[in-house]
Design a protein around this motif. Sequence first.
Motif, PDB file in Angstrom:
ATOM      1  N   ASP A  75      63.335  71.547  63.496  1.00 15.18           N
ATOM      2  CA  ASP A  75      63.424  72.151  64.823  1.00 15.18           C
ATOM      3  C   ASP A  75      64.785  72.837  65.041  1.00 15.18           C
ATOM      4  O   ASP A  75      65.546  72.482  65.946  1.00 15.18           O
ATOM      5  CB  ASP A  75      63.208  71.032  65.871  1.00 15.18           C
ATOM      6  N   PRO A  76      65.111  73.803  64.198  1.00 17.59           N
ATOM      7  CA  PRO A  76      66.459  74.396  64.248  1.00 17.59           C
ATOM      8  C   PRO A  76      66.725  75.172  65.541  1.00 17.59           C
ATOM      9  O   PRO A  76      65.797  75.740  66.130  1.00 17.59           O
ATOM     10  CB  PRO A  76      66.455  75.354  63.050  1.00 17.59           C
ATOM     11  N   ALA A  77      67.989  75.187  65.935  1.00 19.13           N
ATOM     12  CA  ALA A  77      68.393  75.994  67.097  1.00 19.13           C
ATOM     13  C   ALA A  77      68.229  77.466  66.724  1.00 19.13           C
ATOM     14  O   ALA A  77      68.347  77.818  65.536  1.00 19.13           O
ATOM     15  CB  ALA A  77      69.837  75.685  67.439  1.00 19.13           C
ATOM     16  N   PRO A  78      68.011  78.351  67.719  1.00 15.99           N
ATOM     17  CA  PRO A  78      67.773  79.767  67.398  1.00 15.99           C
ATOM     18  C   PRO A  78      68.861  80.388  66.527  1.00 15.99           C
ATOM     19  O   PRO A  78      68.576  81.142  65.605  1.00 15.99           O
ATOM     20  CB  PRO A  78      67.724  80.427  68.783  1.00 15.99           C
ATOM     21  N   ILE A  79      70.104  80.010  66.774  1.00 19.66           N
ATOM     22  CA  ILE A  79      71.191  80.625  66.005  1.00 19.66           C
ATOM     23  C   ILE A  79      71.147  80.182  64.536  1.00 19.66           C
ATOM     24  O   ILE A  79      71.428  80.962  63.622  1.00 19.66           O
ATOM     25  CB  ILE A  79      72.566  80.330  66.660  1.00 19.66           C
ATOM     26  N   VAL A  80      70.757  78.915  64.322  1.00 17.68           N
ATOM     27  CA  VAL A  80      70.645  78.399  62.946  1.00 17.68           C
ATOM     28  C   VAL A  80      69.492  79.105  62.236  1.00 17.68           C
ATOM     29  O   VAL A  80      69.604  79.539  61.081  1.00 17.68           O
ATOM     30  CB  VAL A  80      70.420  76.864  62.971  1.00 17.68           C
ATOM     31  N   ASP A 116      55.994  70.738  62.890  1.00 15.82           N
ATOM     32  CA  ASP A 116      57.403  70.971  63.243  1.00 15.82           C
ATOM     33  C   ASP A 116      57.894  72.217  62.505  1.00 15.82           C
ATOM     34  O   ASP A 116      57.526  72.436  61.338  1.00 15.82           O
ATOM     35  CB  ASP A 116      58.281  69.787  62.790  1.00 15.82           C
ATOM     36  N   GLU A 142      68.364  81.996  62.845  1.00 18.71           N
ATOM     37  CA  GLU A 142      68.758  83.381  62.556  1.00 18.71           C
ATOM     38  C   GLU A 142      69.619  83.455  61.296  1.00 18.71           C
ATOM     39  O   GLU A 142      69.418  84.297  60.434  1.00 18.71           O
ATOM     40  CB  GLU A 142      69.557  83.899  63.761  1.00 18.71           C
ATOM     41  N   THR A 175      69.059  67.153  61.110  1.00 17.41           N
ATOM     42  CA  THR A 175      69.163  67.578  59.716  1.00 17.41           C
ATOM     43  C   THR A 175      69.012  66.371  58.790  1.00 17.41           C
ATOM     44  O   THR A 175      69.557  65.308  59.075  1.00 17.41           O
ATOM     45  CB  THR A 175      70.548  68.234  59.480  1.00 17.41           C
ATOM     46  N   MET A 202      63.984  68.235  69.526  1.00 15.85           N
ATOM     47  CA  MET A 202      65.393  68.006  69.219  1.00 15.85           C
ATOM     48  C   MET A 202      65.668  68.358  67.755  1.00 15.85           C
ATOM     49  O   MET A 202      64.925  67.940  66.875  1.00 15.85           O
ATOM     50  CB  MET A 202      65.729  66.535  69.459  1.00 15.85           C
ATOM     51  N   SER A 203      66.727  69.094  67.558  1.00 15.80           N
ATOM     52  CA  SER A 203      67.018  69.492  66.187  1.00 15.80           C
ATOM     53  C   SER A 203      67.771  68.382  65.445  1.00 15.80           C
ATOM     54  O   SER A 203      68.624  67.718  66.023  1.00 15.80           O
ATOM     55  CB  SER A 203      67.874  70.765  66.220  1.00 15.80           C
TER      56      SER A 203
END
Length: 582
Positions: free
Chosen positions: A236-241, A222, A243, A4, A1-2
């Motif tokens: 655990d950043p989302a792929p778009i983040v 992680d 990128e 911040t 789970m991502s």
Amino acid sequence: MSFTLHGIPVSRGIAIGRAYLIAPAALDVDHYLIEPAQIESEVERFRAAQQRVHEELDALRADLAADAPSEMGAFINVHSMILNDAMLVQETIDLIRTRRYNVEWALTEQLERLSRHFDDIEDEYLRERKADIQQVVERVLKALAGASGSLVNGVHGACDEMIVVAHDIAPADMMQFKTQTFQGFVTDLGGRTSHTAIVARSLGIPAAVGVQHASALIRQDDLIIVDGDHGIVIVDPAPIVLEEYSYRQSEKALEQRKLQRLKFSPTQTLCGTRIELCANIELPEDARAAVDAGATGVGLFRTEFLFMNHKHRMPEEEEQFEAYRRAVELMNGLPVTIRTIDVGADKPLDSMSGGDGYETASNPALGLRAIRWSLSEPQMFLTQLRAILRASAFGTVKILVPMLAHAQEIDQTLDLIREAKRQLDDAGIAYDPNVQVGAMIEIPAAAIALPLFLKRLDFLSIGTNDLIQYTLAIDRADNSVAHLYDPLHPAVLHLIAFTLREAKRAGVPVSVCGEMAGDPSLTRLLLGMGLTEFSMHPSQLLVVKQEVLRSHLKTLEKPVADVLASFEPEEVQAALKRVAQA
Ligand code: PEP
Ligand code: MG
């Protein structure tokens, strides 16, 4: 789970990598009884862990940097000896065999027994061995758990994508990272100008401190992003983040490459005023980075880092002399400002524990720190002064004295410098008789009583880190008050402006060597206040230079005067905006 986390940005840039957790050793281990048939395999498990720690210590010894304090080697040897000692090894095996404790339990039980024994010992040196035994046990426990044994070893052999995550890192430990490769670091504790943060900045890697609970929430391996510009850690950043941040990272790398072009151009404002950009260093070898970045000298050599990691004694005069001479030679004729030892507060020495009351001081930042400590240890101080003076025979050396506030402290210091010269004369050893002596202006009292300093000293250097700490009564290393640590507080700005103006009027050279000098967002403000000599970490030099090259002193006059005439935060901010646009 991502998720911040937010902390305090201390070193710019973006790092993307795997978390490497430096956990405080877990001495709370599983306790269980083993079956008689398991005894031999349990002993074998212990032996294998012991062997692994031996290998780690050997690797650490082999990897010691040439300029690592000599005590580091001795310290590793002591750990190797403890690792073989029957009191630890045989007794632990006996507990496994006779009581059928699992190895972790047996080991911690034996540690407890030894600790009780050590507590009763009168001899301070021997008593301190308790900490060494504990560290060795921690290493073995970690080896049993399959993790690496120590902070240093953990980082040893690290891959390039590693980001260190820790609850806190002492400045002395941070120094060891200088020889390791990693991408960034995150700590739960710390403030923007804590010495740990300063050393991190000198490594030129993205970092965030005061990221509360980071070491508890982030797990080993992680994937994390450290945004060192904003103090943000994304786990655990989302792929778009990912990128987006990868893109920003490449943009920054491009900016860095562009900055390199400025390296050889002279540092002057648009109106032609020459500005000196010097470097802050912690170890002699850092002078290479200073020269590489185009520094015109070393404005601050924080010598206390040479004294750290020396477990039970100060470095001898010869060892210090070699270190200072090395820095002077690496600077190849450019001036080197060597600050006398500034220990205390968040930079304690191992040898400060014991009879001097340091450990029991209720507020060490206001206690026996820096020159106060040096004057209380005149023989140690004379040794350092002789070593610095001897290095002055090999290039341009200046002596800088930290944390002076009183006239008698200045006078006593100058007397001791004269005494050190006399001793060298008697021994027929060369030094520069005209070596300049300057003071850090970092206590508000020093700034307010500036004539005391202007009359007695050759130059001044404003230490904004402590000037802010002491003006605002904010512990610079305490993240719980970090939001109140404000370089733009009118009281701070007034003290800086006053010091610059009065020093200029008296014809005494003055620089700023605190972290404000390396912050490009403050370059114009400082220029507008009349600063012409900055000293900062080499990694900041080109970005500050870029600001200098874009500035025009005449156009800065009015908006900077407006900043100084403002007291309400909104007015200060509005005036600062005009400074940025001038
Ligand atoms: C300062 O206080 O600004 C300074 C440069 O010294 P240090 O950070 O080492 O205390
Ligand atoms: Mg200081």
